[in-house]
Design an enzyme around this catalytic site. Structure first.
Site, short mmCIF file in Angstrom:
data_model
loop_
_atom_site.label_atom_id
_atom_site.label_comp_id
_atom_site.label_asym_id
_atom_site.label_seq_id
_atom_site.Cartn_x
_atom_site.Cartn_y
_atom_site.Cartn_z
N TYR A 162 -11.44 4.93 14.08
CA TYR A 162 -10.60 5.37 13.20
C TYR A 162 -10.57 6.85 13.08
O TYR A 162 -9.43 7.38 13.13
CB TYR A 162 -10.89 4.92 11.71
CG TYR A 162 -9.93 5.12 10.50
CD1 TYR A 162 -8.66 4.47 10.36
CD2 TYR A 162 -10.16 6.07 9.67
CE1 TYR A 162 -8.05 4.52 9.63
CE2 TYR A 162 -9.32 6.34 8.47
CZ TYR A 162 -8.20 5.61 8.47
OH TYR A 162 -7.08 5.80 7.59
N VAL A 218 3.54 -2.74 15.78
CA VAL A 218 3.41 -1.60 16.52
C VAL A 218 2.43 -1.67 17.57
O VAL A 218 2.56 -1.03 18.39
CB VAL A 218 2.89 -0.41 15.55
CG1 VAL A 218 4.28 -0.24 14.47
CG2 VAL A 218 1.72 -0.60 15.06
N LYS A 277 -7.10 9.23 13.99
CA LYS A 277 -6.39 9.99 12.75
C LYS A 277 -6.47 11.68 13.16
O LYS A 277 -5.71 12.36 12.87
CB LYS A 277 -6.98 9.76 11.42
CG LYS A 277 -7.04 8.54 11.01
CD LYS A 277 -5.36 8.07 10.81
CE LYS A 277 -5.08 6.47 10.41
NZ LYS A 277 -3.71 6.47 10.05
N GLY A 337 0.76 -1.25 0.10
CA GLY A 337 -0.08 0.10 0.08
C GLY A 337 0.84 1.41 -0.04
O GLY A 337 1.98 1.30 -0.53
N ILE A 338 0.16 2.25 0.88
CA ILE A 338 0.94 3.60 0.74
C ILE A 338 2.40 3.52 1.41
O ILE A 338 3.33 3.93 0.79
CB ILE A 338 0.19 4.62 1.53
CG1 ILE A 338 -1.21 4.65 1.16
CG2 ILE A 338 0.96 5.78 1.66
CD1 ILE A 338 -2.17 5.55 1.96
#
Ligand code: NDP
Length: 249
Positions: A155, A64, A159, A28-29
């Site tokens: 989410y 993480v 963020k 992905g990113i």
């Protein structure tokens, strides 16, 4: 593969062989960022929690949500390519559902990965950067987090919480020349957005003036800029990469 370098004496160079660590960099990113920075000549370590590291990049296991895994990953990265000079905290998950159906577990999982994961990885990086009096930290936020997004209370909370985290830390790091900034992508074509329903995708495209999803490479370009020497006077900023969806955030 990466190669060894002690990481010293590169103060005025634009993206010249710095020691870079990217969490969730195996797809992905994160992978697009890793490839862009490796192409610039940086020594890039890619954190991955499952599967194999991407071909041609130095991979290090990094979960993480596990403090011991984050510590071990930093040890490996620093032994391989010197103290981390650029951290891209990219690892993130969604566990979308409407609030009334959201379990404690779905809320906690997202907080643990997207917010506490960032806290853990940034804390490790900041210690070396403060000592070195240089460094760049870039966090992956989300334009939809700012706008609000049904089914994403967990989410979106993480963020946008990142902004307060980053702006507070910008004060702690500023006097040492270390910057921390956020990129806020809109809808980017990765596995994460393949979970969106056609209806939701149409709704979001109506709010996207460029009327198309972005590519991971388009996000990588923004991260590369904020991580570069020429962004030295930018800190605590949120850069939307949303084809117009994040205007004004
Ligand atoms: P993907 O789902 O494609 O990739 C997520 C990456 O994060 C994977 O490498 C995944 O590893 C890793 N990851 C997830 N949980 C953990 C964990 N606990 N420990 C370590 N690594 C983990 O997502 P994207 O590439 O789309 O998203 C990257 C970032 O950009 C995320 O933070 C996301 O919130 C943000 N973003 C994405 C947008 C989009 O439209 N795609 C929009 C706005 C923000 P594994 O392969 O093991 O699952």
């Amino acid at each position: 593969m990466s190669h060894r370098n002690n990481g010293n004496n590169r103060n005025n160079e634009e993206s010249m062989s710095r020691s870079v660590f990217i969490t969730g960099g195996n797809r992905g990113i994160g992978l697009a960022i890793a490839r862009a920075m490796a192409a610039d000549g940086d020594r890039v370590a890619v954190g991955y929690r499952s599967g194999e590291p991407p071909e041609g990049l130095f991979g290090v296991r990094c979960e993480v949500t596990d403090p011991a895994s984050v510590d071990a990953a930093y040890e490996t990265v620093e032994a391989e390519q010197g103290p981390v000079e650029v951290l891209v905290a990219n690892a993130g998950i969604t566990r979308d559902t409407l609030l009334l159906r959201m379990s404690d577990e779905a809320f906690d999982d997202v907080l643990e990965t997207n917010l506490k994961g960032v806290f853990r990885t940034v804390r490790k990086a900041a210690s070396g950067m403060l000592a070195a009096r240089r460094g760049r930290i870039v966090l992956l936020s989300s334009a939809l987090g700012f706008l609000g997004s049904p089914g994403q209370t967990n989410y979106a909370a993480t963020k946008t919480a990142m902004v307060g985290f980053a702006r507070s830390l910008a004060w702690e790091l500023g006097s040492r020349g270390v910057t921390i900034n956020l990129v806020a992508p809109g809808i980017i074509d990765t596995a994460m957005t393949q979970e969106l329903s056609d209806r939701r995708m149409r709704d979001v495209m109506r709010m996207t003036s460029l009327n198309r999803p972005g590519t991971p490479e388009e996000v990588a370009a923004a991260v590369r800029f904020l991580a570069g020497e020429s962004a030295g006077y930018i800190t605590g900023a949120v850069l939307p990469v949303g084809g117009g969806i994040g205007m004004g955030i």
